[in-house]
Design an enzyme around this catalytic site. Structure first.
Site, PDB file in Angstrom:
ATOM      1  CG  ASP A   1      -1.979   1.076   1.147  1.00  0.00           C
ATOM      2  OD1 ASP A   1      -3.016   0.824   0.504  1.00  0.00           O
ATOM      3  OD2 ASP A   1      -1.777   2.173   1.709  1.00  0.00           O
ATOM      4  CB  ILE A   2       1.040   4.195  -2.286  1.00  0.00           C
ATOM      5  CG1 ILE A   2       1.323   3.337  -3.524  1.00  0.00           C
ATOM      6  CG2 ILE A   2       1.835   5.495  -2.371  1.00  0.00           C
ATOM      7  CD1 ILE A   2       0.862   3.958  -4.821  1.00  0.00           C
TER       8      ILE A   2
ATOM      9  CD  GLU B   1      -4.526   4.527  -1.645  1.00  0.00           C
ATOM     10  OE1 GLU B   1      -4.712   5.045  -0.534  1.00  0.00           O
ATOM     11  OE2 GLU B   1      -5.345   4.600  -2.587  1.00  0.00           O
TER      12      GLU B   1
END
Length: 371
Positions: free
Chosen positions: A223-224, A266
């Site tokens: 996950d960004i 994301e």
């Protein structure tokens, strides 16, 4: 951090080569068939549209195509929806077993459910294709009628468990069209990685194979960090280009044979075939480092020109391993997700394993007293 080598081969990842089919979809005909399919056009006879000798007009008359028809199976229902499988062998078996030529992950399908055999007329050389049921539990239905054995005609539909499959004679244009449809269904349009649905289908197949072959594999959930700030600062169009670049970095960082996916927003995922914990941690760290160092565009790319302004982001990654952490593929994804959120809580921009390696405590013995 583990130092086991886990380097990518030529910077490619399975998500590109599979559909085109990697998609472990058809190993044996499972991976081998995928390779034969993607190379089929190169090994075929002359397919030039300008060859006048065996051409037929299409309805519009704008295009012409060769009457070079080849047999194929196209899945109309089930996990392999829109998958096109060319019948290039004299005999092909379908079923749930790992050694089936075309493996279907369907509980209502028998291990070896049905067989398609090419039978040729000795005088004319004309090929016909016979569908035979292999004493399956739930039977094989051809055009809604249960059969023991029957010849297939162009356009016939048959059922194996819940899978609905159409037998078709396809020319080059038809084959390309089916491949394009399949790519659209199984790949995320923005990044080119698998969709979450395709990822889970592939994961279940490979988990079954790993169990049968006593082979480890690992799941990565990614996950960004603070991605909302990218959209808020640079706009959603730049955010989309950032996600596209993240997909490319993940592809380049994984090995050929590993499978990457975008879960939406994301969040990304991957699973690594024939990889233990140390290899997965090394691969995850390679992804994390590559994302951290990459210069992402801070303005929209226009006309292919490289943007002058760039920005940086980081990513957090959780890792779970089969069979150490669990044997159920869905549970492994949940475990990797748990490890991901531990990485978030611990400060982000790091890799966390679901089951951290045990610390080794050194016990120092007291010297013996001299008596």
């Amino acid at each position: 951090m583990a130092t086991t080598s886990h380097e990518p081969a030529n910077g490619t990842v399975a998500a590109n080569s599979i559909h085109e089919l990697r998609y472990g979809v058809v190993n044996g005909f499972h991976l081998n068939l995928a390779v034969r399919w993607s190379g089929m056009a190169d090994n075929s006879d002359d397919t030039s549209l300008g060859n006048q000798s065996s051409e037929i007009d299409t309805y519009s008359g704008q295009y012409q195509r060769r009457a070079d028809l080849r047999p194929a199976l196209v899945f109309l229902r089930g996990e392999l929806l829109a998958v096109q499988i060319p019948l290039e062998r004299e005999q092909v078996t379908l079923g749930r077993a790992l050694d089936a030529d075309i493996r279907v992950n369907d509980p209502r399908a028998s291990r070896l459910h049905a067989r398609i055999t090419c039978e040729r007329n000795q005088e004319t050389g004309e090929a016909r294709y016979r569908l035979s049921d292999l004493d399956s539990t739930n039977g094989t239905l051809l055009n809604a009628k249960r059969i023991d054995s029957a010849f297939l005609e162009d356009g016939d539909k048959f059922e194996i468990g819940e899978q609905l499959i159409r037998f078709e004679m396809l020319d080059e244009i038809d084959r390309e069209f089916q491949q394009q449809i399949h790519r659209l269904l199984v790949h995320d349009e923005l990044t080119g990685l698998l969709t979450s649905k395709s990822f889970f289908s592939e994961l279940r197949r490979e988990a079954a194979r790993a169990e049968a072959e006593d082979m480890p594999f690992c799941v990565l959930m990614m996950d960004i960090d603070y991605f909302k700030e990218v959209n808020d600062t640079y706009g959603h169009l730049v955010g989309s280009e950032t996600l596209e670049d993240v997909g490319a970095v993940i592809k380049k960082s994984l090995r050929a044979g590993d499978v990457g996916a975008r879960f939406g927003g994301e969040e990304f995922a991957a699973f690594l075939l024939d990889a233990d914990y140390s290899q997965a941690m090394t691969a995850a760290e390679r992804v994390r480092t590559a994302i951290e160092k990459h210069e992402f565009p801070a303005v929209r790319r226009e006309g292919g020109a490289e943007p002058i302004r760039t920005h940086h982001i980081t990513i957090s990654i959780g890792v779970a391993s089969y069979p150490e952490d669990g044997r159920d593929p869905i549970q492994l994804v949940e475990m990797a997700d748990t490890a991901l959120y531990r990485a978030k809580r611990n400060g982000r921009n790091q890799v966390c394993a679901y089951r951290p390696p045990a610390t080794t405590e050194v016990v120092r013995l007291r010297p013996r007293s001299k008596e």
